[in-house]
Design a protein around this motif. Structure first.
Motif, PDB file in Angstrom:
ATOM      1  N   ASP A   1     100.152  93.813 -54.632  1.00 26.48           N
ATOM      2  CA  ASP A   1     101.321  93.052 -55.080  1.00 26.48           C
ATOM      3  C   ASP A   1     101.060  91.554 -55.185  1.00 26.48           C
ATOM      4  O   ASP A   1     101.501  90.903 -56.116  1.00 26.48           O
ATOM      5  N   ASP A   2     100.326  91.002 -54.211  1.00 33.19           N
ATOM      6  CA  ASP A   2     100.110  89.556 -54.204  1.00 33.19           C
ATOM      7  C   ASP A   2      98.652  89.160 -54.001  1.00 33.19           C
ATOM      8  O   ASP A   2      98.355  88.024 -53.675  1.00 33.19           O
ATOM      9  N   ALA A   3      97.720  90.089 -54.192  1.00 35.47           N
ATOM     10  CA  ALA A   3      96.297  89.793 -54.017  1.00 35.47           C
ATOM     11  C   ALA A   3      95.553  90.006 -55.336  1.00 35.47           C
ATOM     12  O   ALA A   3      95.859  90.923 -56.099  1.00 35.47           O
ATOM     13  N   TYR A   4      94.588  89.135 -55.563  1.00 34.90           N
ATOM     14  CA  TYR A   4      93.801  89.178 -56.789  1.00 34.90           C
ATOM     15  C   TYR A   4      92.327  89.066 -56.440  1.00 34.90           C
ATOM     16  O   TYR A   4      91.965  88.544 -55.382  1.00 34.90           O
ATOM     17  N   ALA A   5      91.482  89.533 -57.333  1.00 35.24           N
ATOM     18  CA  ALA A   5      90.038  89.395 -57.188  1.00 35.24           C
ATOM     19  C   ALA A   5      89.478  88.961 -58.530  1.00 35.24           C
ATOM     20  O   ALA A   5      90.055  89.250 -59.582  1.00 35.24           O
ATOM     21  N   HIS A   6      88.364  88.245 -58.484  1.00 41.14           N
ATOM     22  CA  HIS A   6      87.655  87.874 -59.693  1.00 41.14           C
ATOM     23  C   HIS A   6      86.395  88.727 -59.745  1.00 41.14           C
ATOM     24  O   HIS A   6      85.636  88.769 -58.777  1.00 41.14           O
TER      25      HIS A   6
ATOM     26  N   THR B   1      94.429  84.117 -55.802  1.00 44.85           N
ATOM     27  CA  THR B   1      95.847  84.204 -56.145  1.00 44.85           C
ATOM     28  C   THR B   1      95.970  84.269 -57.661  1.00 44.85           C
ATOM     29  O   THR B   1      94.999  84.027 -58.383  1.00 44.85           O
ATOM     30  N   ARG B   2      97.168  84.555 -58.123  1.00 42.21           N
ATOM     31  CA  ARG B   2      97.393  84.624 -59.570  1.00 42.21           C
ATOM     32  C   ARG B   2      97.114  83.278 -60.235  1.00 42.21           C
ATOM     33  O   ARG B   2      96.692  83.215 -61.385  1.00 42.21           O
ATOM     34  N   ASP B   3      97.330  82.178 -59.516  1.00 44.57           N
ATOM     35  CA  ASP B   3      97.168  80.845 -60.088  1.00 44.57           C
ATOM     36  C   ASP B   3      95.738  80.293 -60.001  1.00 44.57           C
ATOM     37  O   ASP B   3      95.465  79.249 -60.593  1.00 44.57           O
ATOM     38  N   ASP B   4      94.860  80.944 -59.243  1.00 43.06           N
ATOM     39  CA  ASP B   4      93.474  80.453 -59.155  1.00 43.06           C
ATOM     40  C   ASP B   4      92.822  80.522 -60.522  1.00 43.06           C
ATOM     41  O   ASP B   4      92.913  81.536 -61.214  1.00 43.06           O
ATOM     42  N   PRO B   5      92.144  79.438 -60.933  1.00 43.26           N
ATOM     43  CA  PRO B   5      91.475  79.467 -62.239  1.00 43.26           C
ATOM     44  C   PRO B   5      90.294  80.436 -62.228  1.00 43.26           C
ATOM     45  O   PRO B   5      89.596  80.564 -61.221  1.00 43.26           O
TER      46      PRO B   5
END
Length: 77
Positions: free
Chosen positions: A40-45, A69-73
């Motif tokens: 829900d609120d975690a992202y990975a590159h 996060t969703r906002d990390d470039p």
């Protein structure tokens, strides 16, 4: 196609695995940098390599960064 590779290498099971944005870099194939929502609120590159078509191989997860996060470039790494 790289979800099982990510889950294995990150030692986690993802409820969500949705690509949000991506960039490419052309080499002897294509490198994809992909921002993926993994909960829900975690992202990975992810850094994924796709070889040239004549090599007939699927995409390979090269490396990844968690704790995003969703906002990390999305940057090259």
């Amino acid at each position: 196609q790289v979800k099982p590779q990510f889950e294995s290498q990150a030692n986690t099971a993802c409820v969500v695995f949705t690509a949000i944005v991506y960039k490419t870099q052309v080499v002897a194939g294509t490198i994809y940098f992909i921002k993926v929502q993994v909960s829900d609120d975690a992202y990975a590159h992810l850094k994924v390599f796709q070889s040239l078509p004549h090599e007939n191989q699927g995409p390979t997860l090269v490396s990844f960064q968690t704790g995003k996060t969703r906002d990390d470039p999305l940057t090259y790494f």
